[in-house]
Design a protein around this motif. Structure first.
Motif, PDB file in Angstrom:
ATOM      1  N   GLY A 190       2.585  16.469  -8.356  1.00 46.80           N
ATOM      2  CA  GLY A 190       1.669  15.561  -7.675  1.00 46.80           C
ATOM      3  C   GLY A 190       2.169  15.223  -6.282  1.00 46.80           C
ATOM      4  O   GLY A 190       3.110  15.829  -5.767  1.00 46.80           O
ATOM      5  N   ASP A 191       1.552  14.227  -5.647  1.00 45.97           N
ATOM      6  CA  ASP A 191       1.828  13.924  -4.250  1.00 45.97           C
ATOM      7  C   ASP A 191       2.641  12.658  -4.018  1.00 45.97           C
ATOM      8  O   ASP A 191       2.997  12.354  -2.883  1.00 45.97           O
ATOM      9  N   VAL A 192       2.924  11.883  -5.078  1.00 42.63           N
ATOM     10  CA  VAL A 192       3.794  10.716  -4.891  1.00 42.63           C
ATOM     11  C   VAL A 192       5.199  11.231  -4.606  1.00 42.63           C
ATOM     12  O   VAL A 192       5.758  11.998  -5.401  1.00 42.63           O
ATOM     13  N   PRO A 193       5.796  10.884  -3.456  1.00 39.55           N
ATOM     14  CA  PRO A 193       7.081  11.479  -3.073  1.00 39.55           C
ATOM     15  C   PRO A 193       8.142  11.343  -4.154  1.00 39.55           C
ATOM     16  O   PRO A 193       8.413  10.255  -4.651  1.00 39.55           O
ATOM     17  N   ASN A 194       8.728  12.481  -4.520  1.00 36.91           N
ATOM     18  CA  ASN A 194       9.806  12.538  -5.512  1.00 36.91           C
ATOM     19  C   ASN A 194      11.090  12.868  -4.763  1.00 36.91           C
ATOM     20  O   ASN A 194      11.215  13.939  -4.158  1.00 36.91           O
ATOM     21  N   LEU A 195      12.039  11.944  -4.788  1.00 34.14           N
ATOM     22  CA  LEU A 195      13.280  12.145  -4.049  1.00 34.14           C
ATOM     23  C   LEU A 195      14.248  13.052  -4.793  1.00 34.14           C
ATOM     24  O   LEU A 195      15.120  13.662  -4.165  1.00 34.14           O
ATOM     25  N   GLY A 196      14.121  13.130  -6.109  1.00 33.01           N
ATOM     26  CA  GLY A 196      15.111  13.852  -6.902  1.00 33.01           C
ATOM     27  C   GLY A 196      16.318  12.967  -7.160  1.00 33.01           C
ATOM     28  O   GLY A 196      16.687  12.110  -6.344  1.00 33.01           O
ATOM     29  N   SER A 197      16.955  13.160  -8.296  1.00 31.40           N
ATOM     30  CA  SER A 197      18.053  12.273  -8.693  1.00 31.40           C
ATOM     31  C   SER A 197      19.266  12.403  -7.785  1.00 31.40           C
ATOM     32  O   SER A 197      19.982  11.418  -7.541  1.00 31.40           O
ATOM     33  N   THR A 198      19.530  13.590  -7.249  1.00 27.58           N
ATOM     34  CA  THR A 198      20.695  13.775  -6.393  1.00 27.58           C
ATOM     35  C   THR A 198      20.541  12.977  -5.104  1.00 27.58           C
ATOM     36  O   THR A 198      21.477  12.291  -4.659  1.00 27.58           O
ATOM     37  N   GLN A 199      19.370  13.037  -4.501  1.00 27.46           N
ATOM     38  CA  GLN A 199      19.144  12.278  -3.274  1.00 27.46           C
ATOM     39  C   GLN A 199      19.175  10.770  -3.528  1.00 27.46           C
ATOM     40  O   GLN A 199      19.672   9.997  -2.695  1.00 27.46           O
ATOM     41  N   GLN A 200      18.665  10.339  -4.669  1.00 26.38           N
ATOM     42  CA  GLN A 200      18.715   8.918  -4.978  1.00 26.38           C
ATOM     43  C   GLN A 200      20.160   8.433  -5.068  1.00 26.38           C
ATOM     44  O   GLN A 200      20.484   7.330  -4.610  1.00 26.38           O
ATOM     45  N   SER A 201      21.037   9.231  -5.668  1.00 24.28           N
ATOM     46  CA  SER A 201      22.451   8.857  -5.720  1.00 24.28           C
ATOM     47  C   SER A 201      23.022   8.719  -4.315  1.00 24.28           C
ATOM     48  O   SER A 201      23.755   7.766  -4.017  1.00 24.28           O
ATOM     49  N   LEU A 202      22.693   9.649  -3.447  1.00 17.11           N
ATOM     50  CA  LEU A 202      23.178   9.584  -2.068  1.00 17.11           C
ATOM     51  C   LEU A 202      22.692   8.328  -1.370  1.00 17.11           C
ATOM     52  O   LEU A 202      23.456   7.658  -0.655  1.00 17.11           O
ATOM     53  N   ARG A 203      21.441   7.970  -1.563  1.00 14.44           N
ATOM     54  CA  ARG A 203      20.884   6.794  -0.898  1.00 14.44           C
ATOM     55  C   ARG A 203      21.512   5.503  -1.410  1.00 14.44           C
ATOM     56  O   ARG A 203      21.537   4.496  -0.687  1.00 14.44           O
ATOM     57  N   ARG A 204      22.004   5.539  -2.646  1.00 17.93           N
ATOM     58  CA  ARG A 204      22.697   4.361  -3.179  1.00 17.93           C
ATOM     59  C   ARG A 204      24.184   4.383  -2.862  1.00 17.93           C
ATOM     60  O   ARG A 204      24.927   3.490  -3.267  1.00 17.93           O
TER      61      ARG A 204
END
Length: 350
Positions: A262-276
């Motif tokens: 779909g079109d709701v932006p999916n960051l992926g779990s790896t990127q979420q870890s980086l952002r945290r």
């Protein structure tokens, strides 16, 4: 039922909210700001499964002996987290909800009196604010263990969990772990360039790199004698066909995954870890492919390069430019041209 959830991040928070909403007595573990947020204001769930606001008991360890435990930590944290809770949970049914290939074996080693199962979740959830989870893509999760058909305990747990969120009991769980590993190749490139999975797959040059990492993963699995399990429309026959395709056609695989997303932006779990500001589990995703390739006497140059780039981003404070990623394929081609005559394709020089 009394349910303990070790690791209340994106998936752990999702399952905690849905199971508590279904009427179960839920206790969770968390750390730092996440623990403070849950203790102070509970877990807020939004998105694909609707809104829920629950207030589970929370601490850095489980305090009450549970009937069922879900281990939802990052792969690199699993051993320490299970060991920290072993006195409380050993003997309970344990479901490891985790990426990579080693989670169930780790739980079995540390919890000898427990029945240990594995669960593969395709749910996409963003957890970028402590105590708040937004589900961007709903999907069934897949429960099993070993190589055979699902046994009575697997079917019982799948039925129980399905009262809160769809869970399917599957055969050939080990093969399904490899299929999920292929799907998880969507994680590295978005994390490196700091863009959503959808944006990366929409970019033709970056999509080629994702497809190359997926194809390399399938070829390594085949060399290791894996029969890929069925997961989200992927299975052994389709993945083996994909492994034989030229890269230009192989790009259809990540594209088909992007369409389902779909079109709701999916960051992926790896990127979420980086952002945290947290370590990623890249060594248990693309890094697992590299290790399995070495065990088969092969090389996995695309995945090895992506692991190095993710670690580079971990050490810095900004995403890398896209041309650092697209250069991976050019470097791989140069390596192949420089291979000595008679060397087997993909095998390491000795």
């Amino acid at each position: 039922m009394r349910i303990g959830i070790i690791g209340a991040g994106a998936l752990g928070g999702t399952f905690a909210a849905l199971l508590a909403r279904a009427g179960h007595d839920v206790e969770v573990t968390a750390r730092g700001a996440g623990l403070e947020a849950i203790r102070g204001g509970g877990i807020r769930l939004s998105g694909g499964y609707g809104d829920a606001h629950v207030h589970p008991a929370a601490g850095d360890r489980l305090t009450a002996r549970p009937d069922l435990v879900l281990v939802c930590t990052k792969a690199q944290d699993a051993e320490a987290a299970i060991a920290a809770n072993a006195d409380t949970v050993d003997g309970a049914t344990v479901v490891v909800v985790q990426n990579g290939l080693d989670g169930v074996a780790t739980a079995e080693r540390l919890l000898p009196r427990s029945t240990c199962l594995g669960m593969l979740s395709i749910i996409a959830a963003n957890y970028t604010e402590p105590g708040s989870v937004r589900v961007t893509t709903t999907a069934a999760s897949y429960l099993g263990r070993g190589d055979g058909e699902p046994d009575e305990e697997v079917r019982r747990m799948a039925a129980l969990l399905s009262e809160a969120v769809p869970v399917v009991a599957i055969p050939n769980f080990r093969g399904a772990q490899w299929t999920k590993l292929v799907v998880n190749m969507l994680n590295a490139v978005p994390a490196i360039v700091g863009r959503s999975v959808q944006d990366v797959v929409d970019d033709r040059a970056l999509r080629r790199v994702v497809a190359a990492s997926m194809r390399e993963t399938v070829r390594v699995g085949m060399a290791r004698g894996i029969r890929f399990g069925s997961l989200q429309g992927l299975g052994d026959r389709r993945l083996r066909f994909f492994a034989r395709l030229p890269l230009a056609l192989g790009q259809l695989l990540p594209w088909s995954m992007r369409v389902r997303m779909g079109d709701v932006p999916n960051l992926g779990s790896t990127q979420q870890s980086l952002r945290r500001g947290q370590p990623t589990e890249i060594d248990f995703l693309n890094g697992a492919v590299v290790r399995e390739a070495e065990a088969a006497g092969l090389d996995a140059p695309v995945n090895r390069a992506l692991v190095a780039l993710v670690h580079e981003v971990e050490r810095g404070d900004a995403p890398l430019p896209a041309d650092r990623v697209t250069a991976v394929l050019a470097a791989t081609r140069r390596s192949r041209r420089n291979r000595p005559a008679g060397a087997a394709p993909g095998r390491r020089r000795r």
